[in-house]
Design a protein around this motif. Structure first.
Motif, PDB file in Angstrom:
ATOM      1  N   GLU A  88       0.822  -1.211   0.000  1.00 46.39           N
ATOM      2  CA  GLU A  88       0.000   0.000   0.000  1.00 46.39           C
ATOM      3  C   GLU A  88       0.857   1.263   0.000  1.00 46.39           C
ATOM      4  OE1 GLU A  88      -3.214   2.203   2.906  1.00 46.39           O
ATOM      5  OE2 GLU A  88      -3.042   0.039   3.007  1.00 46.39           O
ATOM      6  N   GLU A  89       1.925   1.260   0.787  1.00 42.86           N
ATOM      7  CA  GLU A  89       2.765   2.462   0.892  1.00 42.86           C
ATOM      8  C   GLU A  89       3.583   2.745  -0.363  1.00 42.86           C
ATOM      9  OE1 GLU A  89       5.244  -0.878   2.743  1.00 42.86           O
ATOM     10  OE2 GLU A  89       3.139  -0.299   2.767  1.00 42.86           O
ATOM     11  N   HIS A  90       3.617   1.810  -1.314  1.00 41.98           N
ATOM     12  CA  HIS A  90       4.366   2.004  -2.558  1.00 41.98           C
ATOM     13  C   HIS A  90       3.504   2.564  -3.688  1.00 41.98           C
ATOM     14  CE1 HIS A  90       6.706  -1.449  -0.691  1.00 41.98           C
ATOM     15  NE2 HIS A  90       7.474  -0.389  -0.592  1.00 41.98           N
ATOM     16  N   GLN A  91       2.214   2.654  -3.473  1.00 42.83           N
ATOM     17  CA  GLN A  91       1.303   3.076  -4.536  1.00 42.83           C
ATOM     18  C   GLN A  91       1.401   4.581  -4.792  1.00 42.83           C
ATOM     19  OE1 GLN A  91      -0.005   0.476  -6.180  1.00 42.83           O
ATOM     20  NE2 GLN A  91       1.051  -0.712  -4.600  1.00 42.83           N
ATOM     21  N   VAL A  92       0.933   4.990  -5.958  1.00 41.42           N
ATOM     22  CA  VAL A  92       0.973   6.400  -6.366  1.00 41.42           C
ATOM     23  C   VAL A  92       0.343   7.277  -5.282  1.00 41.42           C
ATOM     24  CG1 VAL A  92       0.202   8.076  -8.087  1.00 41.42           C
ATOM     25  CG2 VAL A  92       0.916   5.793  -8.808  1.00 41.42           C
ATOM     26  N   PRO A 131       8.479   6.347  -8.386  1.00 42.29           N
ATOM     27  CA  PRO A 131       7.977   6.430  -9.763  1.00 42.29           C
ATOM     28  C   PRO A 131       8.672   5.477 -10.739  1.00 42.29           C
ATOM     29  CG  PRO A 131       8.413   8.621  -8.898  1.00 42.29           C
ATOM     30  CD  PRO A 131       8.942   7.632  -7.894  1.00 42.29           C
ATOM     31  N   SER A 132       9.901   5.077 -10.442  1.00 37.48           N
ATOM     32  CA  SER A 132      10.605   4.174 -11.351  1.00 37.48           C
ATOM     33  C   SER A 132       9.992   2.769 -11.349  1.00 37.48           C
ATOM     34  CB  SER A 132      12.089   4.103 -11.006  1.00 37.48           C
ATOM     35  OG  SER A 132      12.293   3.403  -9.799  1.00 37.48           O
ATOM     36  N   LEU A 133       9.187   2.446 -10.342  1.00 39.21           N
ATOM     37  CA  LEU A 133       8.546   1.139 -10.272  1.00 39.21           C
ATOM     38  C   LEU A 133       7.183   1.114 -10.954  1.00 39.21           C
ATOM     39  CD1 LEU A 133       9.331   0.170  -6.562  1.00 39.21           C
ATOM     40  CD2 LEU A 133      10.524  -0.579  -8.629  1.00 39.21           C
ATOM     41  N   LEU A 134       6.750   2.254 -11.453  1.00 37.97           N
ATOM     42  CA  LEU A 134       5.437   2.346 -12.087  1.00 37.97           C
ATOM     43  C   LEU A 134       5.518   1.872 -13.528  1.00 37.97           C
ATOM     44  CD1 LEU A 134       2.496   3.304 -11.718  1.00 37.97           C
ATOM     45  CD2 LEU A 134       3.219   5.501 -12.641  1.00 37.97           C
ATOM     46  N   ASP A 135       4.706   0.909 -13.863  1.00 35.76           N
ATOM     47  CA  ASP A 135       4.603   0.431 -15.242  1.00 35.76           C
ATOM     48  C   ASP A 135       3.544   1.280 -15.924  1.00 35.76           C
ATOM     49  OD1 ASP A 135       3.700  -0.942 -17.592  1.00 35.76           O
ATOM     50  OD2 ASP A 135       4.706  -2.736 -16.845  1.00 35.76           O
ATOM     51  N   ALA A 136       3.971   2.181 -16.801  1.00 29.87           N
ATOM     52  CA  ALA A 136       3.062   3.125 -17.435  1.00 29.87           C
ATOM     53  C   ALA A 136       2.016   2.418 -18.290  1.00 29.87           C
ATOM     54  CB  ALA A 136       3.847   4.125 -18.281  1.00 29.87           C
ATOM     55  N   ASP A 137       2.401   1.323 -18.924  1.00 29.74           N
ATOM     56  CA  ASP A 137       1.446   0.581 -19.748  1.00 29.74           C
ATOM     57  C   ASP A 137       0.341  -0.048 -18.904  1.00 29.74           C
ATOM     58  OD1 ASP A 137       2.915   1.186 -22.031  1.00 29.74           O
ATOM     59  OD2 ASP A 137       4.094  -0.646 -21.891  1.00 29.74           O
ATOM     60  N   LEU A 138       0.710  -0.529 -17.743  1.00 25.40           N
ATOM     61  CA  LEU A 138      -0.267  -1.181 -16.864  1.00 25.40           C
ATOM     62  C   LEU A 138      -0.860  -0.215 -15.846  1.00 25.40           C
ATOM     63  CD1 LEU A 138       1.729  -4.466 -16.124  1.00 25.40           C
ATOM     64  CD2 LEU A 138      -0.080  -4.130 -17.812  1.00 25.40           C
ATOM     65  N   THR A 139      -0.266   0.975 -15.728  1.00 26.83           N
ATOM     66  CA  THR A 139      -0.633   1.997 -14.730  1.00 26.83           C
ATOM     67  C   THR A 139      -0.703   1.418 -13.319  1.00 26.83           C
ATOM     68  OG1 THR A 139      -3.029   1.766 -15.085  1.00 26.83           O
ATOM     69  CG2 THR A 139      -1.858   3.429 -16.430  1.00 26.83           C
TER      70      THR A 139
END
Length: 114
Positions: free
Chosen positions: A51-55, A62-70
């Motif tokens: 939970e604490e890693h979410q946007v 931000p480097s762990l965010l997969d933009a394609d999968l959001t």
């Protein structure tokens, strides 16, 4: 080093289970610790972050965010970090620690080697 030493000692008791792998740093220490005895480390993670890693949360990276999968996607980091790693045993010999990935439903099937 504490994880390595603990795995080294506990490997004789059986499979070591790591719940929550994130990007795999602790997995490397555990795997290196069981390697001299031929032990096994099984890690379980959905690779979507906690939970604490979410946007918008405190520990969002931000480097762990997969933009394609959001969504957060740590599996690529795990794969890079836990390549077959080099491990040193107590005699300072170098060896390889293999890895394999599978879906939890595959691992959940009865397996004679576990």
């Amino acid at each position: 080093m504490a994880l390595y030493e603990s795995a080294l000692e506990q490997a004789r008791r059986g499979v070591i289970l790591e719940l929550g792998t994130f990007c795999g740093k602790s997995t490397v220490y555990l795997a290196a610790g069981v390697e001299p005895s031929g032990g096994l480390v099984v890690t379980v993670d959905h690779h979507r972050g906690s939970e604490e890693h979410q946007v918008g949360e405190e520990y969002h990276d931000p480097s762990l965010l997969d933009a394609d999968l959001t969504r957060i996607e740590t599996l690529p980091y795990f794969r890079r970090g836990v390549r077959p790693v080099v491990a040193l045993d107590s005699a300072r010999r170098i060896s390889r620690v293999p890895r394999s990935l599978c879906r939890s439903r595959t691992l959940a099937r009865p397996a004679p080697h576990l």
